[in-house]
Scaffold this motif. Structure first.
Motif, PDB file in Angstrom:
ATOM      1  N   TRP A 131       0.834  -1.197   0.000  1.00  0.00           N
ATOM      2  CA  TRP A 131       0.000   0.000   0.000  1.00  0.00           C
ATOM      3  C   TRP A 131       0.870   1.247   0.000  1.00  0.00           C
ATOM      4  CZ3 TRP A 131      -0.395  -3.348   4.400  1.00  0.00           C
ATOM      5  CH2 TRP A 131       0.334  -2.934   5.513  1.00  0.00           C
ATOM      6  N   ILE A 132       0.279   2.336  -0.468  1.00  0.00           N
ATOM      7  CA  ILE A 132       0.848   3.670  -0.275  1.00  0.00           C
ATOM      8  C   ILE A 132      -0.045   4.371   0.738  1.00  0.00           C
ATOM      9  CG2 ILE A 132       1.436   5.886  -1.318  1.00  0.00           C
ATOM     10  CD1 ILE A 132       1.735   4.464  -3.992  1.00  0.00           C
ATOM     11  N   ALA A 133       0.569   4.984   1.741  1.00  0.00           N
ATOM     12  CA  ALA A 133      -0.216   5.649   2.787  1.00  0.00           C
ATOM     13  C   ALA A 133       0.456   6.952   3.194  1.00  0.00           C
ATOM     14  CB  ALA A 133      -0.387   4.741   3.999  1.00  0.00           C
ATOM     15  N   ALA A 134      -0.361   7.899   3.665  1.00  0.00           N
ATOM     16  CA  ALA A 134       0.143   9.177   4.170  1.00  0.00           C
ATOM     17  C   ALA A 134      -0.884   9.766   5.123  1.00  0.00           C
ATOM     18  CB  ALA A 134       0.409  10.156   3.020  1.00  0.00           C
ATOM     19  N   HIS A 135      -0.399  10.399   6.182  1.00  0.00           N
ATOM     20  CA  HIS A 135      -1.310  11.105   7.094  1.00  0.00           C
ATOM     21  C   HIS A 135      -1.767  12.415   6.452  1.00  0.00           C
ATOM     22  CE1 HIS A 135       0.791   8.440  10.022  1.00  0.00           C
ATOM     23  NE2 HIS A 135      -0.435   8.351  10.492  1.00  0.00           N
ATOM     24  N   VAL A 136      -3.025  12.731   6.642  1.00  0.00           N
ATOM     25  CA  VAL A 136      -3.611  13.955   6.078  1.00  0.00           C
ATOM     26  C   VAL A 136      -4.509  14.600   7.123  1.00  0.00           C
ATOM     27  CG1 VAL A 136      -3.508  13.176   3.667  1.00  0.00           C
ATOM     28  CG2 VAL A 136      -5.520  12.632   5.053  1.00  0.00           C
ATOM     29  N   PRO A 137      -4.747  15.914   7.017  1.00  0.00           N
ATOM     30  CA  PRO A 137      -5.520  16.607   8.059  1.00  0.00           C
ATOM     31  C   PRO A 137      -7.031  16.482   7.927  1.00  0.00           C
ATOM     32  CG  PRO A 137      -4.655  18.191   6.477  1.00  0.00           C
ATOM     33  CD  PRO A 137      -4.089  16.855   6.093  1.00  0.00           C
ATOM     34  N   ARG A 138      -7.520  16.041   6.751  1.00  0.00           N
ATOM     35  CA  ARG A 138      -8.976  16.047   6.542  1.00  0.00           C
ATOM     36  C   ARG A 138      -9.470  14.720   5.991  1.00  0.00           C
ATOM     37  NH1 ARG A 138      -7.061  20.817   5.240  1.00  0.00           N
ATOM     38  NH2 ARG A 138      -6.623  20.208   3.098  1.00  0.00           N
ATOM     39  N   LYS A 139     -10.719  14.396   6.316  1.00  0.00           N
ATOM     40  CA  LYS A 139     -11.377  13.216   5.764  1.00  0.00           C
ATOM     41  C   LYS A 139     -11.718  13.471   4.307  1.00  0.00           C
ATOM     42  CE  LYS A 139     -15.775  12.058   6.669  1.00  0.00           C
ATOM     43  NZ  LYS A 139     -16.344  11.620   5.382  1.00  0.00           N
ATOM     44  N   LYS A 140     -11.379  12.513   3.461  1.00  0.00           N
ATOM     45  CA  LYS A 140     -11.582  12.671   2.029  1.00  0.00           C
ATOM     46  C   LYS A 140     -11.653  11.292   1.407  1.00  0.00           C
ATOM     47  CE  LYS A 140      -9.146  14.654  -2.015  1.00  0.00           C
ATOM     48  NZ  LYS A 140      -7.918  15.363  -2.448  1.00  0.00           N
ATOM     49  N   THR A 141     -12.404  11.171   0.302  1.00  0.00           N
ATOM     50  CA  THR A 141     -12.544   9.881  -0.374  1.00  0.00           C
ATOM     51  C   THR A 141     -12.490  10.083  -1.876  1.00  0.00           C
ATOM     52  OG1 THR A 141     -13.975   9.096   1.424  1.00  0.00           O
ATOM     53  CG2 THR A 141     -13.996   7.827  -0.630  1.00  0.00           C
ATOM     54  N   ASP A 142     -11.713   9.221  -2.557  1.00  0.00           N
ATOM     55  CA  ASP A 142     -11.728   9.145  -4.013  1.00  0.00           C
ATOM     56  C   ASP A 142     -12.440   7.845  -4.355  1.00  0.00           C
ATOM     57  OD1 ASP A 142     -11.233   8.633  -6.704  1.00  0.00           O
ATOM     58  OD2 ASP A 142      -9.195   9.433  -6.669  1.00  0.00           O
ATOM     59  N   VAL A 143     -13.728   7.953  -4.667  1.00  0.00           N
ATOM     60  CA  VAL A 143     -14.557   6.768  -4.875  1.00  0.00           C
ATOM     61  C   VAL A 143     -14.050   5.956  -6.062  1.00  0.00           C
ATOM     62  CG1 VAL A 143     -16.889   5.956  -5.384  1.00  0.00           C
ATOM     63  CG2 VAL A 143     -16.558   7.904  -3.856  1.00  0.00           C
ATOM     64  N   ALA A 144     -13.711   6.629  -7.155  1.00  0.00           N
ATOM     65  CA  ALA A 144     -13.312   5.929  -8.373  1.00  0.00           C
ATOM     66  C   ALA A 144     -12.049   5.101  -8.164  1.00  0.00           C
ATOM     67  CB  ALA A 144     -13.113   6.928  -9.510  1.00  0.00           C
ATOM     68  N   ALA A 145     -11.091   5.626  -7.406  1.00  0.00           N
ATOM     69  CA  ALA A 145      -9.819   4.936  -7.209  1.00  0.00           C
ATOM     70  C   ALA A 145      -9.820   4.026  -5.988  1.00  0.00           C
ATOM     71  CB  ALA A 145      -8.684   5.955  -7.078  1.00  0.00           C
ATOM     72  N   GLY A 146     -10.862   4.084  -5.173  1.00  0.00           N
ATOM     73  CA  GLY A 146     -10.907   3.260  -3.978  1.00  0.00           C
ATOM     74  C   GLY A 146      -9.914   3.692  -2.920  1.00  0.00           C
ATOM     75  N   ILE A 147      -9.677   5.004  -2.798  1.00  0.00           N
ATOM     76  CA  ILE A 147      -8.739   5.546  -1.817  1.00  0.00           C
ATOM     77  C   ILE A 147      -9.516   6.420  -0.833  1.00  0.00           C
ATOM     78  CG2 ILE A 147      -6.680   6.950  -1.451  1.00  0.00           C
ATOM     79  CD1 ILE A 147      -5.844   6.329  -4.306  1.00  0.00           C
ATOM     80  N   ALA A 148      -9.251   6.232   0.444  1.00  0.00           N
ATOM     81  CA  ALA A 148      -9.947   7.026   1.455  1.00  0.00           C
ATOM     82  C   ALA A 148      -8.982   7.426   2.561  1.00  0.00           C
ATOM     83  CB  ALA A 148     -11.116   6.236   2.037  1.00  0.00           C
ATOM     84  N   ALA A 149      -9.291   8.530   3.226  1.00  0.00           N
ATOM     85  CA  ALA A 149      -8.582   8.953   4.426  1.00  0.00           C
ATOM     86  C   ALA A 149      -9.458   8.584   5.620  1.00  0.00           C
ATOM     87  CB  ALA A 149      -8.306  10.455   4.386  1.00  0.00           C
ATOM     88  N   VAL A 150      -8.927   7.767   6.518  1.00  0.00           N
ATOM     89  CA  VAL A 150      -9.731   7.164   7.586  1.00  0.00           C
ATOM     90  C   VAL A 150      -9.033   7.337   8.930  1.00  0.00           C
ATOM     91  CG1 VAL A 150     -10.797   5.508   6.003  1.00  0.00           C
ATOM     92  CG2 VAL A 150      -8.650   4.907   7.164  1.00  0.00           C
ATOM     93  N   PRO A 151      -9.740   7.109  10.041  1.00  0.00           N
ATOM     94  CA  PRO A 151      -9.131   7.275  11.368  1.00  0.00           C
ATOM     95  C   PRO A 151      -7.890   6.415  11.548  1.00  0.00           C
ATOM     96  CG  PRO A 151     -11.512   7.126  11.563  1.00  0.00           C
ATOM     97  CD  PRO A 151     -11.179   6.810  10.138  1.00  0.00           C
TER      98      PRO A 151
END
Length: 529
Positions: A283-303
């Protein structure tokens, strides 16, 4: 730090086995012990493990550490675990497992998921109205492949009604380990995520959503209380203390599932700083300040483990698993690659063997391409019907060509994923920390640098990343460290720069790779319905 500095017994439970290490607050890893744990693959898409085998293996690795490093073991005052995610175990009121662990590879719940969450209009069998609510509240949605606890729990409810009736709680892998350690039934903000019943809009206050719980088909009382990854959830029970050879006063910090812990262990705790984990999956992962989702790519920012942040995770279903398949199913019984060791165990020797072969084959593998979708894919497309394949084989093709094509195929899929990650983060990634067992291969690190066209910074101890992450989460939970301290503690052993002369080759190969997906996806859907 001296030998008597406090240590965290850092537990790292992956699909291939149980590992543990003794970790100091500065990230020093003392000792390393592991035991394999078998995976049972069942007809119809099942994949299970025995939780009691995990517990037995944990006692064995703790004993190994105690024998090899008695002074550091005596300094343990905290236990903290990192585990595989998306597994589900039903337990009764006494905490006894009623089912094997239905693992993250298990797809038997897919039909039950569609029945529970269908409706018109629908997307891939799931109600669009429900999908919109999941995205708004959780940041994601259940995988239609059935690999999430949301589907596993429905599988138990619908096919094992007597077990469901006796179930006091459904626990993820991490939750079950914590129950055995402390006697307390809890879920962490990341372990509960893929039950898809939480409101994640405030990262420091993740809670159950009454609407999602009411709709999930599972009795609310079977869902455990939620805690933060850094919470001290108790001390060892007398039975757990005896099992691990530790005092009963040792504290247990809740810990995290593997991708959450790896993001800490890789040292990438600053915003928008990505890492690539290269193990059985990647996987590729990174911490981000806001909740966000890219539905088409199946990528989400989660707790995640950092209470006021989210973790963007883009998961590739199989990475090192392709090498295991190549070794176990393609090479002959007396091949030197077999005697070199196992991916997941003794990685150093097998990657030494690979590194002797790969440089002899030019970039582009003499025209051979490989698609690494042995078990479908999660991102940048969520498609369980995709399968792996070699392309453009001729009479001149050698085994070495095939081997390099496998390594390049995983990197090409990661480049596809990285494009979606760049869009998600809002800027191109130019430097990427790499960790996990696959990072032991110098050749693979260079292939990633060349295929992705970015700098690759290798973790000095990539096999220890999850244990180090668990150790640091334990140190933060007990007040010895802050997450802001961690980047300065990271050790990098080598930096791989992209080779300009290889760029045109990989640009062309990548274009063909994408074309293969477009053309073959409908074929795989017909073949693997």
């Amino acid at each position: 730090m001296g030998g008597t500095a406090p240590r965290v017994l850092a537990v790292d439970l992956g699909t291939s086995g149980m590992k543990a290490a003794l970790v100091a607050a500065d990230g020093t890893v003392t000792g390393w012990a592991e035991r394999p744990v078998p995976l049972r693959v069942l007809p119809g898409g099942g994949a299970e493990q025995d939780p009691d085998a995990w517990w037995t293996a944990l006692g064995q690795v703790a004993a190994d550490l105690g024998r090899a490093h008695p002074e550091a073991m005596r300094a343990v005052d905290t236990v903290c675990a990192s585990t595989q995610g998306e597994g589900t175990i039903a337990v009764d009121a006494a905490g006894v497992a009623l089912t094997p662990c239905i693992t993250w590879l298990d797809m038997r719940g897919a039909a039950h998921l569609r029945r529970q969450f269908g409706g018109f209009p629908a997307y891939q069998g799931m109600s669009v109205r429900r999908i919109a609510r999941w995205l708004r509240l959780t940041g994601g949605m259940p995988s239609v492949t059935g690999k999430d606890p949301a589907a596993h729990m429905l599988l138990v409810r619908d096919t094992m009604p007597a077990v469901y009736e006796r179930t006091a709680a459904f626990l993820n892998v991490l939750d079950w380990i914590n129950l055995k350690l402390t006697g307390r039934t809890v879920a962490t903000v990341d372990s509960i995520l893929t039950s898809w019943v939480t409101d994640n809009r405030r990262p420091g206050a993740v809670r159950y959503s009454p609407a999602l719980v009411a709709d999930c088909g599972i009795d609310a009382e079977k869902l455990p209380p939620i805690v933060a990854c850094t919470d001290v959830i108790g001390t060892l029970t007398p039975a757990a203390a005896a099992h691990l050879g530790l005092p009963g006063s040792v504290r247990v910090v809740a810990g995290a599932i593997d991708n959450t812990a790896a993001a800490i262990g890789a040292g990438t705790t600053r915003d928008h700083e990505p890492h690539l984990y290269l193990g059985t999956s990647s996987w590729i992962a990174a911490h981000v300040p806001r909740k966000k989702t890219d539905v088409a790519a199946g990528i989400a920012a989660v707790p995640c483990a950092i209470g006021d942040r989210y973790l963007m995770t883009a998961l590739q279903a199989t990475a090192g698993a392709n090498l295991t398949w190549l070794r176990d199913k393609v090479v002959e019984y007396d091949d030197p690659l077999v005697s070199a060791g196992h991916v997941g165990r003794d990685e150093g020797s097998i990657f030494d063997a690979f590194d002797r072969i790969l440089p002899a084959v030019p970039p582009g593998a003499n025209g051979v391409l490989y698609t690494p979708w042995l078990y479908g894919e999660r991102a940048p497309v969520d498609d369980s019907s995709l399968r792996a394949g070699f392309f453009n084989i001729s009479l001149d093709t050698t085994r070495s060509d095939l081997l390099r094509a496998v390594f390049e195929g995983v990197a090409l899929n990661t480049r596809w994923l990285a494009r979606a990650v760049d869009r998600f983060l809002g800027a191109p990634v130019t430097s990427l920390a790499i960790t996990g067992g696959g990072a032991l291969s110098n050749s693979w690190c260079q292939i990633f640098a060349d295929v992705l066209g970015v700098q690759i910074r290798r973790d000095a101890r990539p096999l220890a990343v999850n244990a180090r992450g668990a150790g640091w989460i334990g140190a933060v939970g007990t007040g010895r460290l802050s997450f802001a301290d961690i980047p300065d503690l990271v050790r990098t052993d080598r930096v791989f720069e992209p080779t300009p002369a290889h760029r045109a080759t990989y640009d062309e190969v990548f274009a063909v790779y994408r074309d293969l997906h477009r053309r073959l996806a409908p074929v795989y859907r017909r073949l693997n319905r």
